[in-house]
Design an enzyme around this catalytic site. Structure first.
Site, PDB file in Angstrom:
ATOM      1  N   SER A 189      -1.173   1.060  -3.703  1.00 10.76           N
ATOM      2  CA  SER A 189      -1.403   0.944  -5.139  1.00 10.76           C
ATOM      3  C   SER A 189      -1.712   2.315  -5.740  1.00 10.76           C
ATOM      4  O   SER A 189      -0.919   3.239  -5.605  1.00 10.76           O
ATOM      5  CB  SER A 189      -2.508  -0.084  -5.399  1.00 10.76           C
ATOM      6  N   ASP A 221       5.582  -8.569  -5.392  1.00  9.47           N
ATOM      7  CA  ASP A 221       4.489  -7.828  -6.008  1.00  9.47           C
ATOM      8  C   ASP A 221       4.705  -7.793  -7.512  1.00  9.47           C
ATOM      9  O   ASP A 221       5.611  -7.121  -8.005  1.00  9.47           O
ATOM     10  CB  ASP A 221       4.445  -6.401  -5.449  1.00  9.47           C
ATOM     11  N   HIS A 260       1.121  -7.777  -3.521  1.00  4.03           N
ATOM     12  CA  HIS A 260       0.629  -6.414  -3.624  1.00  4.03           C
ATOM     13  C   HIS A 260       0.057  -5.937  -2.289  1.00  4.03           C
ATOM     14  O   HIS A 260      -0.724  -6.636  -1.657  1.00  4.03           O
ATOM     15  CB  HIS A 260      -0.462  -6.361  -4.695  1.00  4.03           C
TER      16      HIS A 260
END
Length: 650
Positions: free
Chosen positions: A266, A378, A409
Site C-alpha cells: 500500500s 483490490d 488489498h
C-alpha cells in the site's frame, strides 16, 4: 541439480567506493569448502580447513538461511538520516528516523550486507480523522466533518486497512516477529522482514516517512518531499547522505554493500515506486505490493471524485492528517490545509498538484528491477495502479515480473519468489530469474499459473455491441453488429442509494441498463483492460457515469468483475471541466479497471451501466436522467483468442 556455494559480493559501485569485506571465519565451522567461479560473484576458494571470507550461501538460485536467526545475535541501531528538504519550514533540513537491523558478522567478521528496506508513514499508528461528506450535489464544495467512515473507527472493509499491511510481514512469512525486543534505547519501529532476510545475510532497514513518528517534516500524501525523504536513506546506505544517532554523533553505513531492495504494501509499497522514479543509484530492486503509481488514480477517475474502496470520502488531506503522528502537532497545519485546497474535490480535474504525485511521469528513470504484486480484487488500490506501472516498465525494458492473486488489498509473493528476486539483484547472483515467465497469476481455483507475460499476448481486443432489452429487462451483448437493430435510446434514472450489486442482480430496474451475452460454450479468459465507448445525453449539467463488467451464472446471479467511472464534464480531458448541455449527445470513452478473469462455460458476460456508484462516487439526490444511444455504443474486452472465444452455447 542443486548446488551450495558460499560467496562474497563483488566490488560495489557506490559514491563511497566501499571495499568488499575481507574478514574471515573458519570454513570447517560451516562445513563449506568450494572452489569455482560464478558470473558476477567471487566464490570462496581455499584449502580444506582454511579461513574464507564471510558471505551468503546460494542454493537453487536463492540465498540460504545459514546465519543466526537468534534475535540476540543481531545488531540494532537507530539513526536520523538528513534530507535536502525542509518541508515543515523550520529552517532545518528534515531528518528521517530509521532503524537498522544487521548481523553481528558485519561488526566482527567484515560481512558486507545488501539491504531490504521498508519505509512507512504507519509505524507510529494514526489519528482519528473525519472523511469528507459525499452525500451532496456534484460540483459542490463540502467541508469535512460528516465522515460516515474514518480510519480510526469502524471500517467498511477491514481488508482494505493499510495499517494492517504496515504492521504485517510483507515477506509473506505470516506476520511480524512482534516479540523481538529492542536492543537500542528506543522502541522498535518494526520487525517485518527480519526473520526472513537476516539469516540469509541481508540487513533490514525500517524508516518512518516524513511527518510521522520520530521523523521531521510534513506528510503530503505522495508529495515530492516524501519521495526525497525515503530516497535519502538509500543515499545514506551508499555514503551520499549523513545520518546521526540520538546523541548527535554521525553514523556511517560502512557495513552495507550499497545495494538496496525496497518492499512494502500500500503506502509502504507506493514509496518504492516513488523512490525508483528518481533513478537513485544503489536501489537495485523493488517489490511494490498493492502500490500506487499515480495518486490521481487513487482518489479520482476520469474527472470523477472516486473513493478508494472502503474509504468513501477520504482524500489527500484526510490521509495526511491520519499519518501526521510526529510530536509537533502544529508545524504542519498550513501544509495540510494547502492539500485540502489543491486537491480540488469540486471538479475532480487533474492539475499540477496531482502531476507532482504521478510517478508515471518519471518511469523512464527507473532502473531498479521491479516485481509488481497486486490483488485482482483490490478495490482500495485498484488494479490500474499496477497495470499502468508494469506496462510502462515493460515498454522501457526494465527487468520486471508481476504477481496477481485472487485476494484484495495486500498479498505478497512467496518467500521463494522474493528470494530469487533479491538474490539476483541484491547479491548480484546470476540465477536466471530474468528468464523466468514474467507473470504469475493465481487462478480462480487458487492454483498458481505461470504465463510468458501480462496481459496475455494472445488477448485480442474484442468489440461487442449493445442490443436493447424490453421493459427494463437486460438487452444483448454481442459481437454481431447485425443484431444491433434500429436506433434506440434507453434511459437510466440515477439513484445513488442503490448499490451496484443490487442493480446488477435486478431483473428489471429504471436505475440501470444491463446487457448480457449468450451463454458461453467454453470458458473465456479476459486479460487486460476493458473499455466502453458510450453515446449519451443528460437532462442535467452534471452526472456520474459508471460501468460494470459482470459474470452472470446459470441462475442469473451477478458477480461484478470490474468497474469504471467517468465525469462527462471531462469527456475531452481529465484536466479540463466543460459543462454538459442538457439534451446534447456526447461520446464518452473510458476504461474499467484491468483484470484477469476466466468466465466459465455456461455463464454469460454482462455489462451494466448506471449513474452514481454508492460505494465509490459522490452521491447526489436521485433523479438525474441519462440517455444511451445503443446503436452508437460499444464495449471492448481483451479476450484471449479474440471474438472466436465467445462462441455461444448451442
Amino acid at each position: 541439480m542443486s548446488s551450495s556455494r558460499r560467496v562474497t559480493p563483488g566490488p560495489v559501485p557506490s559514491a563511497a567506493s566501499r571495499r568488499t569485506g575481507a574478514a574471515r571465519r573458519g570454513a570447517a565451522a560451516l562445513g563449506l569448502a568450494v572452489a569455482t567461479t560464478v558470473t558476477g560473484l567471487t566464490v570462496n576458494s581455499a584449502p580444506a580447513g582454511a579461513a574464507v571470507p564471510v558471505g551468503p550461501v546460494i542454493q537453487d538460485g536463492m540465498a540460504q538461511p545459514v546465519f543466526s536467526s537468534n534475535r540476540n545475535d543481531w545488531i540494532r541501531e537507530e539513526v536520523w538520516v538528513e534530507t535536502p528538504v525542509d518541508s515543515d519550514g523550520d529552517g532545518r533540513n528534515d531528518r528521517v528516523h530509521a532503524e537498522v537491523t544487521r548481523l553481528r558478522e558485519t561488526e566482527t567478521a567484515g560481512l558486507k550486507s545488501p539491504v531490504v528496506y521498508e519505509v512507512s508513514p504507519y509505524y507510529a499508528g494514526g489519528n482519528d480523522v473525519a472523511n469528507h461528506d459525499v452525500d451532496h450535489e456534484l460540483n459542490q464544495a463540502v467541508r469535512p466533518g460528516k465522515g460516515w467512515l474514518n480510519r480510526g473507527g469502524k471500517l467498511l472493509d477491514p481488508a482494505a486497512d493499510e495499517r494492517l499491511s504496515a504492521a504485517a510481514d510483507d515477506s509473506g512469512a505470516g506476520g511480524a516477529d512482534a516479540s523481538l525486543a529492542a536492543s537500542g534505547p528506543q522502541p522498535v519501529i518494526s520487525t517485518s522482514h527480519e526473520s526472513n532476510w537476516l539469516p540469509r545475510g541481508f540487513a533490514v532497514v525500517h524508516a518512518e516517512s516524513l511527518g510521522s513518528g520520530q521523523s521531521d517534516g510534513c506528510p503530503t500524501t505522495g508529495g515530492r518531499n516524501e519521495t526525497i525523504g525515503a530516497k535519502s536513506v538509500v543515499d545514506w546506505l551508499n555514503g551520499r547522505a549523513k545520518a546521526y544517532d540520538a546523541s548527535g554523533r554521525e553514523v556511517g553505513a560502512t557495513w552495507s554493500t550499497g545495494k538496496v531492495g525496497m518492499i512494502g504494501t500500500s503506502y509502504n509499497g507506493t514509496l518504492p515506486n516513488a523512490v525508483a522514479s528518481t533513478g537513485v543509484e544503489g536501489l537495485e530492486a523493488i517489490v511494490p505490493i498493492s502500490a500506487i503509481s499515480s495518486w490521481y488514480d487513487y482518489y479520482r477517475a476520469n474527472g470523477a471524485v472516486v473513493a478508494a474502496g472502503g474509504y468513501q470520502g477520504e482524500d489527500t488531506d484526510v490521509l495526511a492528517e491520519y499519518v501526521y503522528t510526529r510530536a509537533d502537532r502544529q508545524v504542519c497545519r498550513s501544509v495540510i490545509e494547502e492539500l485540502a485546497k489543491a486537491q480540488d474535490r469540486v471538479t475532480g480535474d487533474y492539475n499540477a498538484f496531482w502531476d507532482e504525485r504521478n510517478y508515471m511521469n518519471d518511469v523512464g528513470k527507473v532502473h531498479a528491477a521491479v516485481l509488481v504484486a497486486h490483488g485482482l480484487n483490490d478495490w482500495n488500490v485498484k488494479t490500474k495502479q499496477a497495470a499502468q506501472w508494469y506496462e510502462a516498465l515493460k515498454a522501457r525494458g526494465v527487468p520486471h515480473k508481476i504477481y496477481l492473486h485472487q485476494g484484495g488489498h495486500g498479498g505478497s509473493p512467496s518467500v521463494d519468489v522474493l528470494n530469487r528476486w533479491f538474490t539476483r539483484y541484491l547479491w548480484d547472483y546470476q540465477n536466471g530469474v530474468e528468464n523466468d515467465p514474467r507473470a504469475l497469476v493465481q487462478r480462480e481455483d487458487k492454483t498458481l499459473v505461470q504465463y510468458a507475460e501480462w496481459p496475455d499476448p494472445a488477448a485480442a481486443n474484442t468489440e461487442l455491441n449493445l442490443a436493447p432489452g424490453a421493459g427494463g429487462a437486460a438487452g444483448v451483448l454481442t459481437p454481431d453488429r447485425t443484431r444491433k437493430g434500429k436506433p434506440v435510446t434507453e434511459t437510466i434514472v440515477d439513484d445513488a442509494t442503490q448499490r451496484a450489486q443490487t442493480l446488477a442482480d435486478a431483473a428489471t430496474s429504471p436505475n440501470r441498463l444491463a446487457y448480457k451475452s449468450e451463454a458461453l460454450t467454453a470458458a473465456a479468459r479476459l486479460s487486460g483492460t476493458p473499455r466502453v465507448s458510450l453515446r449519451m445525453s443528460f437532462d442535467q449539467p452534471a452526472a456520474n457515469v459508471t460501468a460494470l463488467l459482470v459474470d452472470y451464472d446459470q441462475s442469473g446471479k451477478a458477480k461484478i468483475i470490474t468497474r469504471g467511472w467517468t465525469d462527462p464534464q471531462n469527456r475531452k480531458s481529465i484536466s479540463r471541466t466543460e459543462p454538459v448541455k442538457p439534451g446534447t449527445p456526447y461520446r464518452l470513452d473510458f476504461d474499467l479497471q484491468p483484470h484477469d478473469y476466466i468466465f466459465p462455460a455456461g455463464h454469460r458476460i454482462g455489462v451494466v451501466l448506471l449513474s452514481s456508484d454508492y460505494e465509490y462516487t459522490i452521491r447526489p439526490a436521485p433523479g438525474a436522467r441519462l440517455h444511451l444511444d445503443t446503436t452508437k455504443s460499444t464495449v471492448t474486452l481483451p479476450i484471449v483468442g479474440g471474438a472466436g472465444a465467445l462462441t455461444p452455447e448451442s
